[in-house]
Enzyme design. Structure first.
Site, PDB file in Angstrom:
ATOM      1  N   HIS A 167      61.171 -12.347 -16.163  1.00 51.80           N
ATOM      2  CA  HIS A 167      60.108 -11.708 -16.950  1.00 51.80           C
ATOM      3  C   HIS A 167      60.625 -10.619 -17.874  1.00 51.80           C
ATOM      4  CE1 HIS A 167      60.580  -9.117 -13.378  1.00 51.80           C
ATOM      5  NE2 HIS A 167      60.387  -8.138 -14.250  1.00 51.80           N
TER       6      HIS A 167
HETATM    7  C1  UD1 Z   1      57.121  -3.769 -15.679  1.00 50.39           C
HETATM    8  C2  UD1 Z   1      58.336  -2.862 -15.443  1.00 50.39           C
HETATM    9  C3  UD1 Z   1      59.516  -3.694 -14.940  1.00 50.39           C
HETATM   10  C4  UD1 Z   1      59.156  -4.619 -13.801  1.00 50.39           C
HETATM   11  C5  UD1 Z   1      57.953  -5.464 -14.236  1.00 50.39           C
HETATM   12  C6  UD1 Z   1      57.497  -6.454 -13.224  1.00 50.39           C
HETATM   13  C7  UD1 Z   1      58.267  -1.043 -17.121  1.00 50.39           C
HETATM   14  C8  UD1 Z   1      58.947  -0.465 -18.309  1.00 50.39           C
HETATM   15  N1  UD1 Z   1      58.763  -2.208 -16.666  1.00 50.39           N
HETATM   16  O1  UD1 Z   1      57.384  -4.621 -16.766  1.00 50.39           O
HETATM   17  O2  UD1 Z   1      60.510  -2.795 -14.478  1.00 50.39           O
HETATM   18  O3  UD1 Z   1      60.242  -5.457 -13.545  1.00 50.39           O
HETATM   19  O4  UD1 Z   1      56.878  -4.545 -14.512  1.00 50.39           O
HETATM   20  O5  UD1 Z   1      57.135  -5.860 -12.045  1.00 50.39           O
HETATM   21  O6  UD1 Z   1      57.356  -0.458 -16.615  1.00 50.39           O
HETATM   22  N2  UD1 Z   1      50.315  -8.214 -17.982  1.00 50.39           N
HETATM   23  C9  UD1 Z   1      49.245  -8.965 -17.583  1.00 50.39           C
HETATM   24  N3  UD1 Z   1      48.736  -8.755 -16.330  1.00 50.39           N
HETATM   25  C10 UD1 Z   1      49.229  -7.832 -15.472  1.00 50.39           C
HETATM   26  C11 UD1 Z   1      50.324  -7.080 -15.885  1.00 50.39           C
HETATM   27  C12 UD1 Z   1      50.858  -7.264 -17.138  1.00 50.39           C
HETATM   28  O7  UD1 Z   1      48.743  -9.800 -18.325  1.00 50.39           O
HETATM   29  O8  UD1 Z   1      48.712  -7.712 -14.348  1.00 50.39           O
HETATM   30  C13 UD1 Z   1      50.866  -8.440 -19.314  1.00 50.39           C
HETATM   31  C14 UD1 Z   1      50.251  -7.537 -20.363  1.00 50.39           C
HETATM   32  O9  UD1 Z   1      50.093  -8.262 -21.535  1.00 50.39           O
HETATM   33  C15 UD1 Z   1      51.334  -6.509 -20.612  1.00 50.39           C
HETATM   34  C16 UD1 Z   1      52.611  -7.302 -20.336  1.00 50.39           C
HETATM   35  O10 UD1 Z   1      52.247  -8.202 -19.298  1.00 50.39           O
HETATM   36  O11 UD1 Z   1      51.271  -6.003 -21.912  1.00 50.39           O
HETATM   37  C17 UD1 Z   1      53.779  -6.482 -19.901  1.00 50.39           C
HETATM   38  O12 UD1 Z   1      53.406  -5.665 -18.820  1.00 50.39           O
HETATM   39  P1  UD1 Z   1      54.050  -4.218 -18.637  1.00 50.39           P
HETATM   40  O13 UD1 Z   1      53.427  -3.547 -17.484  1.00 50.39           O
HETATM   41  O14 UD1 Z   1      54.088  -3.513 -19.941  1.00 50.39           O
HETATM   42  O15 UD1 Z   1      55.562  -4.507 -18.350  1.00 50.39           O
HETATM   43  P2  UD1 Z   1      56.263  -5.550 -17.389  1.00 50.39           P
HETATM   44  O16 UD1 Z   1      56.960  -6.556 -18.190  1.00 50.39           O
HETATM   45  O17 UD1 Z   1      55.277  -6.003 -16.374  1.00 50.39           O
HETATM   46  N1  UDP Z   2      57.393 -10.992  -6.240  1.00 50.14           N
HETATM   47  C1  UDP Z   2      56.163 -11.419  -5.769  1.00 50.14           C
HETATM   48  N2  UDP Z   2      55.534 -12.420  -6.443  1.00 50.14           N
HETATM   49  C2  UDP Z   2      56.046 -13.000  -7.555  1.00 50.14           C
HETATM   50  C3  UDP Z   2      57.296 -12.555  -8.028  1.00 50.14           C
HETATM   51  C4  UDP Z   2      57.924 -11.535  -7.350  1.00 50.14           C
HETATM   52  O1  UDP Z   2      55.688 -10.924  -4.753  1.00 50.14           O
HETATM   53  O2  UDP Z   2      55.402 -13.889  -8.122  1.00 50.14           O
HETATM   54  C5  UDP Z   2      58.058  -9.900  -5.526  1.00 50.14           C
HETATM   55  C6  UDP Z   2      59.504 -10.118  -5.194  1.00 50.14           C
HETATM   56  O3  UDP Z   2      59.643 -10.796  -3.959  1.00 50.14           O
HETATM   57  C7  UDP Z   2      60.017  -8.696  -5.134  1.00 50.14           C
HETATM   58  C8  UDP Z   2      59.203  -7.992  -6.163  1.00 50.14           C
HETATM   59  O4  UDP Z   2      58.058  -8.790  -6.410  1.00 50.14           O
HETATM   60  O5  UDP Z   2      59.706  -8.122  -3.888  1.00 50.14           O
HETATM   61  C9  UDP Z   2      59.985  -7.799  -7.422  1.00 50.14           C
HETATM   62  O6  UDP Z   2      59.161  -7.266  -8.396  1.00 50.14           O
HETATM   63  P1  UDP Z   2      59.330  -7.546  -9.938  1.00 50.14           P
HETATM   64  O7  UDP Z   2      60.249  -8.677 -10.162  1.00 50.14           O
HETATM   65  O8  UDP Z   2      57.972  -7.617 -10.493  1.00 50.14           O
HETATM   66  O9  UDP Z   2      59.968  -6.178 -10.461  1.00 50.14           O
HETATM   67  P2  UDP Z   2      61.459  -5.619 -10.412  1.00 50.14           P
HETATM   68  O10 UDP Z   2      62.010  -5.839  -9.056  1.00 50.14           O
HETATM   69  O11 UDP Z   2      62.229  -6.335 -11.463  1.00 50.14           O
HETATM   70  O12 UDP Z   2      61.306  -4.187 -10.743  1.00 50.14           O
END
Ligand code: UD1
Ligand code: UDP
Length: 356
Positions: A205
């Protein structure tokens, strides 16, 4: 003590599941959800499944540019902190929610406690790196997952505030890995997915890998050519891109699913042939489970995992991923760099001993 904990994104809910349970045995915790992740399968499912207390506040802030999101959180969090007047603020990891909360608190001279401090990739081009550095430098106590993270804090002059407690995600992993598993995995149409006997598990992602079609296409082409199907649990930001690439490239061997719950993710990890991810947390879980992983990024996130091919850096390049996936694992089974699964208790022990 009265502690305000701020969470907002999926990995923080998973960490808070262990953290809140331990903290609430001796402190009053006010839980604030910024709203950064808001889809039911990115947020509510973790609270329900992992027994995380309901948030006292949900600020409903999500989306927009990094600056905009962080700024809006900063404004709202300051209001909450001024109202609650806590003795400390606790944050996990490296998201925008983490940094916004740390900034709001330090400006009000509320001591900041940072769990998962000291991780560094070594590049400011990674958005989370900025959040980590700012948060660590605003914090009064730094709870590092590993000795390596602590040594990085020391290099930045923060060693005196740092404690190695182990990885709090390991606390949650151990708890859930031992529970029985009933899969609830849905495809994009909402139909139940049957987990194949043999499969690869993938999440991807990051902005670096999913901001354009090219890297994600390369990664998916590699997965499609493997000897077993790949289950790709897709973050909502990539939903449309992943569906379009699958259709365009005819990727019959890749199963796209909605984000899965924590129990599903842990068990998909434990039972996978191998894992491909750009997730900080998932690569550690692969390590705990003894499953080989290829981590798609230019930078090492968890150096402790990069041992004996247990975890390898991969490029978003078909040949590179396939080469890394075919490597043999050679690792000492007694190597356990992430603590004993009691990081949350260790944090509480330190809070008992230290004057903030
Ligand atoms: C964030 C974290 C990243 C983490 C990731 C997944 C930051 C800078 N990064 O990135 O470290 O790995 O979360 O856990 O905070 N969206 C939805 N539904 C949701 C959430 C997000 O549709 O429930 C979409 C929205 O369009 C949003 C985009 O995803 O604009 C990105 O979400 P955002 O929270 O900005 O960053 P992540 O890529 O999720
Ligand atoms: N995870 C989850 N469901 C998913 C993908 C990931 O529960 O569909 C869990 C995964 O097992 C791990 C955590 O989410 O515990 C990792 O989070 P994410 O990848 O969103 O963020 P990051 O670790 O990169 O900050």
């Amino acid at each position: 003590m009265k502690i305000v904990t701020v969470v907002g994104a999926r990995p923080q809910f998973i960490k808070a599941a262990a953290g809140s349970r331990a903290l609430r045995r001796e402190h009053t915790e006010i839980l604030v959800h910024t709203g950064q992740h808001y889809d039911p399968n990115m947020s509510e499912i973790f609270f329900r499944e992992m027994g995380i207390p309901a948030p006292d506040y949900n600020l409903g802030i999500s989306g927009g540019s990094h600056g905009e999101m962080t700024g809006r959180m900063l404004i709202e969090l300051e209001q909450v902190l001024m109202k609650e007047k806590p003795d400390a603020l606790l944050v996990y990891g490296d998201t925008n929610s983490t940094m916004a909360a740390a900034l709001a608190a330090v400006k009000l001279q509320i001591p900041v406690l940072h769990v998962e401090a000291g991780n560094r990739l070594g590049t400011l081009s990674n958005p989370e790196e900025v959040n980590r550095i700012v948060t660590d430098h605003c914090s009064r106590l730094l709870f590092a997952a590993t000795e390596d993270a602590r040594s990085k804090l020391e290099r930045e002059g923060l060693g005196e505030r740092a404690y190695v407690v182990g990885n709090i995600m390991y606390d949650s992993f151990l708890h859930f890995a031992d529970l029985p598993w009933e899969p609830h995995i849905l495809d994009f149409e909402g139909n139940a997915v049957t987990v194949p006997k043999e499969y690869y598990y993938m999440t991807c992602h990051r902005q670096e890998n999913t901001g354009t079609d090219e890297p994600l296409t390369e990664i998916l082409l590699a997965m499609n050519s493997l000897d077993a199907p790949t289950i790709y649990a897709v973050h909502p930001r990539n939903h449309d891109r992943a569906a379009r690439i699958k259709a365009k490239e005819g990727l019959q061997n890749v199963i796209l699913t909605q984000p899965v719950g924590y129990s599903d993710s842990v068990h998909l990890t434990k039972n996978a042939k191998k894992i491909v991810t750009d997730s900080g947390g998932l690569q550690c879980e692969a390590f705990y489970a003894g499953v080989q992983c290829v981590f798609i990024l230019d930078y090492v996130a968890w150096p402790e995992t990069m041992v004996g091919n247990r975890n390898q850096l991969g490029k978003p390049d078909r040949e590179d991923i396939l080469r890394k996936l075919s490597a043999e694992q050679t690792i000492d089974p007694n190597y356990h760099p992430f603590g004993d699964g009691h990081a949350a208790e260790k944090i509480c022990d330190i809070l008992r001993d230290v004057t903030l």
